[in-house]
Scaffold this active site. Structure first.
Site, PDB file in Angstrom:
ATOM      1  CG  ASN A   1       3.770   0.893   3.160  1.00 56.40           C
ATOM      2  OD1 ASN A   1       4.764   1.503   2.814  1.00 56.40           O
ATOM      3  ND2 ASN A   1       3.468  -0.288   2.657  1.00 56.40           N
ATOM      4  N   GLY A   2       2.990  -1.822   5.352  1.00 62.95           N
ATOM      5  CA  GLY A   2       3.902  -2.804   5.923  1.00 62.95           C
ATOM      6  C   GLY A   2       3.167  -4.053   6.330  1.00 62.95           C
TER       7      GLY A   2
ATOM      8  N   GLY B   1      -0.754   0.489  -4.607  1.00 63.48           N
ATOM      9  CA  GLY B   1      -1.916  -0.296  -4.197  1.00 63.48           C
ATOM     10  C   GLY B   1      -3.101   0.039  -5.066  1.00 63.48           C
TER      11      GLY B   1
ATOM     12  CB  CYS C   1      -0.921   0.030   1.220  1.00 63.44           C
ATOM     13  SG  CYS C   1      -0.040   0.065   2.769  1.00 63.44           S
TER      14      CYS C   1
ATOM     15  CE1 TYR D   1       7.172  -3.266 -11.153  1.00 63.60           C
ATOM     16  CE2 TYR D   1       6.336  -3.884  -8.995  1.00 63.60           C
ATOM     17  CZ  TYR D   1       6.124  -3.659 -10.341  1.00 63.60           C
ATOM     18  OH  TYR D   1       4.873  -3.811 -10.877  1.00 63.60           O
TER      19      TYR D   1
END
Length: 490
Positions: free
Chosen positions: A122-123, A47, A21, A262
């Site tokens: 996020n994670g 996301g 995300c 990426y």
């Protein structure tokens, strides 16, 4: 509802590592939710499954969450007008923990004894299942299957007096990776885990304080980059007052190295480095380590483009766009039956046949996960008349699963975990295959090589060197059992 899962997407079968995300928060702006929507749009690549925004108007919290893209869900004046307040945070999601359902779309919100609490994460919390079992035994009632909700319950059940102390107490009980934006009636908190595995930056737009997963989101809303949130740091914003707290013992940071390969947009800055420049350096290093006699360097769009430019400049082989990507493919475009699928329709990518025919080409991509995309792309080049197809990958072989918020297949489905490079080359049917070395990847970051004792980044997907405990994974005998247990606990 806009989504991204057409039948011919190269990553439709999980053949790309995908970030869980992106998060964005704004404090001190009239109509903060509109700013957050713009920021989330810039983070859409992190996301694409769901999006949500929560705002606070000084008295009440307001939330809108939906499946699909930011565009299409936050372009309605009625929706945006309902998100009142000068403080807001938002989230774009691609799930790694928890089912694909609206109840898992963030920000998550709860009414605690101290007041409203909204959180965007996020994670991935790698001991969330063990914590969840303990919390359920003590009477907690979960409303989602997301690991993020564990933090809410830890805050709610903490014995500390102030909210900040409760929050720190909760964070000290979790392991894994997290960048968080939290909203309470008192203000906004942004923080990173002690290793800084997941990214988070701070910016400013006038008097508005902004937090985002990447600097590109600051650029899009016209904000000025201030600095990165340090690993283990909590930044608390209360009105115009901004304070920094460091409740964790200092440790060597280990930010995710795949952000450079990426995840991040190439126009972002990470750790004071241009992501675009690093990707070109990776390509140059790949050309040094794995040269090939060829006529053209061709990127697999779009993620392979910067590395392909670096490879071409280093090798002297011309760079060309041999694969043309359509940017207008979505699920709503077509739902083909099996007969149409077998025709080999290419909605996403198509070969530039006039350029490729008779040429020896070097294909550059960022990674190989399952290998299905590489097989299709190599075959596409051969069908277009390429004389030779040499595959070069701008990362080391992905041999291990990620437990820190990246959607990774279990190890049994990672091609590099089950085959050596010669076998992988045979599988994708290329004339040759090579990856940049792990030391070469670190050289592109300006280091002499990877330190075996103190690596500067988390590179566990390549090396298996995980920087934290993996409690939930270690509690079960295999990753498959881990997934089944997650379903039972949910």
């Amino acid at each position: 509802m806009l989504t991204t899962n057409p039948f011919d997407l190269p990553d439709a079968n999980g053949d790309k590592l995908r970030e869980e995300c992106g998060i964005f928060g704004a404090s001190g702006s009239d109509g903060a939710a509109a700013l957050v929507a713009l920021g989330l749009h810039a983070l859409q690549h992190r996301g694409q499954e769901a999006a949500g925004i929560t705002s606070f108007d000084g008295a009440e919290f307001h939330t809108h969450r939906a499946m699909g893209h930011v565009a299409g869900n936050f372009d309605s004046p009625a929706i945006m007008n309902a998100l009142r307040g000068n403080v807001a945070c938002g989230h774009v999601r691609y799930s790694t923990t928890g089912e694909t359902a609206l109840r898992n779309v963030q920000p998550l919100y709860a009414d605690l004894a101290s007041g409203g609490f909204a959180i965007a994460h996020n994670g991935n919390i790698s001991n969330a299942m063990r914590l969840r079992r303990d919390l359920v035994r003590r009477g907690s009632i979960f409303q989602s299957t997301s690991d993020t909700e564990t933090i809410i319950h830890l805050v709610a059940t903490s014995n500390y007096r102030t909210f900040v102390d409760k929050f720190i107490d909760a964070l000290k009980r979790v392991e894994g990776a997290y960048s968080l934006i939290v909203m309470t009636p008192e203000g906004m908190i942004a923080c990173r885990d002690p290793l800084g595995i997941r990214p988070l930056v701070m910016g400013k737009l006038g008097e508005t304080i902004i937090f985002a997963s990447e600097t590109v989101a600051l650029d899009v809303v016209g904000a000025t980059f201030v600095r990165s949130i340090d690993p283990g740091e909590l930044v608390i914003v209360k009105g115009s007052d901004v304070s920094s707290h460091r409740p964790f013992a200092p440790t060597e940071p280990r930010p995710c190295i795949f952000e450079y390969v990426y995840f991040s947009r190439p126009d972002s800055i990470s750790e004071d480095r241009s992501v675009y420049t690093v990707r070109k350096e990776i390509g140059a290093q790949l050309a040094i380590e794995s040269p090939v006699d060829a006529d053209l360097v061709i990127p697999v769009p779009d993620s392979g483009t910067p590395a392909a430019l670096g490879y071409a400049q280093q090798s002297g082989i011309p760079f060309e766009l041999g694969i043309i990507r359509s940017h207008y493919v979505g699920r709503t475009f077509i739902q083909p039956n099996n007969e149409v699928r077998h025709l080999g329709v290419k909605l996403k990518h198509n070969a530039n046949r006039a350029l490729i025919k008779g040429k020896r080409i070097v294909l550059i991509d960022d990674s190989i996960v399952r290998g299905t995309t590489s097989l299709k792309i190599v075959q596409m080049m051969r069908d277009a008349g390429a004389a030779e197809v040499h595959m070069r990958i701008a990362s080391p072989p992905t041999r291990h699963s990620c437990f820190y918020g990246v959607d990774t297949p279990e190890r049994a489905k990672l091609l590099a975990a089950n085959m050596n490079i010669d076998e992988m080359n045979t599988y994708i049917q290329a004339d040759s295959l090579a990856f940049v070395s792990i030391d070469g990847l670190y050289k592109a970051l300006g280091e002499a090589k990877r330190s075996d004792t103190r690596p500067s980044h988390c590179d566990a997907c390549f090396t298996g060197d995980y920087p934290t405990m993996l409690t939930d994974h270690d509690d079960v005998a295999s990753v498959d059992q881990f997934a089944l247990l997650a379903e039972r606990v949910s």
